[in-house]
Design a protein around this motif. Structure first.
Motif, short mmCIF file in Angstrom:
data_model
loop_
_atom_site.label_atom_id
_atom_site.label_comp_id
_atom_site.label_asym_id
_atom_site.label_seq_id
_atom_site.Cartn_x
_atom_site.Cartn_y
_atom_site.Cartn_z
N GLU A 6 35.96 35.55 39.94
CA GLU A 6 36.57 36.17 38.76
C GLU A 6 37.57 35.24 38.09
O GLU A 6 37.94 35.46 36.94
N THR A 7 38.08 34.25 38.80
CA THR A 7 39.04 33.31 38.22
C THR A 7 38.69 31.90 38.67
O THR A 7 38.00 31.69 39.65
N HIS A 140 37.77 32.74 25.83
CA HIS A 140 37.59 33.83 26.79
C HIS A 140 38.35 35.06 26.31
O HIS A 140 39.52 35.27 26.65
N SER A 142 38.08 38.08 27.14
CA SER A 142 38.40 39.08 28.15
C SER A 142 39.65 38.73 28.94
O SER A 142 40.10 39.53 29.76
N ARG A 143 40.20 37.53 28.73
CA ARG A 143 41.43 37.13 29.42
C ARG A 143 42.59 37.26 28.44
O ARG A 143 42.78 36.40 27.57
N TRP A 146 45.03 34.35 27.54
CA TRP A 146 44.45 33.14 26.97
C TRP A 146 44.00 33.30 25.53
O TRP A 146 44.06 32.34 24.75
N ALA A 231 49.76 41.26 30.91
CA ALA A 231 49.59 39.88 31.39
C ALA A 231 50.87 39.07 31.18
O ALA A 231 51.28 38.29 32.05
N GLY A 290 44.54 33.87 34.50
CA GLY A 290 43.23 34.40 34.16
C GLY A 290 42.79 35.55 35.04
O GLY A 290 41.79 36.22 34.75
N GLN A 291 43.52 35.81 36.13
CA GLN A 291 43.18 36.96 36.97
C GLN A 291 43.41 38.27 36.24
O GLN A 291 42.85 39.31 36.59
N ASP A 292 44.28 38.24 35.22
CA ASP A 292 44.47 39.42 34.37
C ASP A 292 43.38 39.41 33.31
O ASP A 292 43.37 38.56 32.43
N ARG A 293 42.48 40.37 33.39
CA ARG A 293 41.36 40.36 32.47
C ARG A 293 41.06 41.78 31.99
O ARG A 293 41.48 42.77 32.60
#
Length: 320
Positions: A6-7, A140, A142-143, A146, A231, A290-293
């Motif tokens: 996932e990351t 990205h 979904s992140r 970012w 995030a 990026g773990q926060d999505r």
């Protein structure tokens, strides 16, 4: 069987760090050569630029997995990774060829038109490589931390400031070994206008970096979507707050901003080292954020029901 990643991991963050810094070193060397004169940056710094890009490429191959099939990344012209891989390859080649013109013992070192051509390619491919990580992350959607064009500008500024700091350190190191390599006909850049002005350039970029990063986190935290706010909360008061505020903003940005303006090579060198440390900290924080999505409806529930790979029924199946 295992869950899909996932990351990305630390290797990609370090790839972004080395590739961005190396690409910016190519840009600085090329622009200096085109507009300020030959030999404005040290040959050591010119050489380390493509080396750093190459090191970043190696880490990218390891992060993607299956290194013996890494050639496949060059085969899809529609993929953003393919675009980045080819530009890294061109930047490495251009950087090494450009470096060779600084060695007087080589027969082609006095060919000014060819040198200028590779100075131009240094600027083009170096700028792409320095900007590419930010472009890759911004795509990205979904992140939440970012997404948006802001991250692209932040990565470019960080690449330029770390590239400038790396050129400063390269010159100090070259000054210590110049007597050893003088017989090769290498131009001594210790008195060049570029290297005298680099501390001021680095200081200006650090001031801009400080302002833009504070603004970026503030906008994400207070003026964006709920997912972006969550995030950004990690950076304001969560588990990223201390490394962001103490490690990146203070130790890697504000403190070196002061040090590089103090007369004396020792203070400037220490400031340059802290700039590089700050650039590494920033990239690690950004990649791990990026773990926060944003999850698709039902996606988390679906993934929670996937086997992890060590269930009894899978062991029994694999034993047959």
């Amino acid at each position: 069987m295992a869950h899909k990643h996932e990351t990305w991991g630390w290797m990609l963050a370090v790839d972004f760090f080395f590739a961005g810094m190396g690409g910016a070193m190519l840009v600085i060397a090329g622009l200096s050569d085109l507009f300020l004169g030959v030999g404005m940056t040290s040959v050591l710094g010119n050489f380390l630029g493509p080396c750093f890009v190459g090191l970043g490429a190696c880490l990218l191959v390891l992060e993607l997995g299956r290194p013996f099939q890494s050639w496949r990344v060059f085969m899809n012209p529609k993929a953003i990774l393919t675009f980045g891989a080819w530009n890294m390859l061109f930047a490495i080649g251009s950087g090494f060829i450009f470096t060779s013109f600084g060695i007087g013992a080589l027969p082609w070192s006095n060919s000014i038109p060819v040198r200028e051509f590779f100075a131009v390619t240094n600027v083009i491919f170096g700028m792409i490589v320095a900007t590419y990580p930010g472009v890759l992350l911004a795509r990205h959607k979904s992140r939440p931390f970012w997404t948006g064009t802001g991250i692209m500008g932040l990565f470019l500024i960080s690449s330029l400031v770390t590239g400038g700091a790396a050129h400063m350190i390269s010159q100090y190191v070259y000054g210590a070994i110049s007597s050893t390599v003088s017989s090769w006909g290498i131009v001594d850049a210790s008195s060049s206008a570029v290297l005298r002005g680099l501390p001021f350039l680095v200081a200006g970029l650090l001031a801009l970096q400080l302002i833009l990063w504070i603004g970026y986190v503030w906008i994400k935290h207070s003026g964006s979507t709920k997912r972006e706010t969550i995030a950004a909360e990690r950076w304001v008061s969560g588990n990223y707050a201390m490394p962001f505020k103490g490690g990146f903003l203070f130790l890697g940005t504000f403190l070196p901003l002061v040090l590089v303006l103090i007369p004396g090579d020792l203070m400037k060198g220490l400031g340059a080292l802290l700039v590089i440390l700050g650039g590494l900290i920033m990239r690690l924080l950004v990649v791990y954020s990026g773990q926060d999505r944003t999850w698709l409806p039902g996606e988390q529930k679906y993934r929670s029901r996937l086997p992890l790979g060590h269930e009894a029924f899978l062991k029994a199946w694999n034993s047959k």
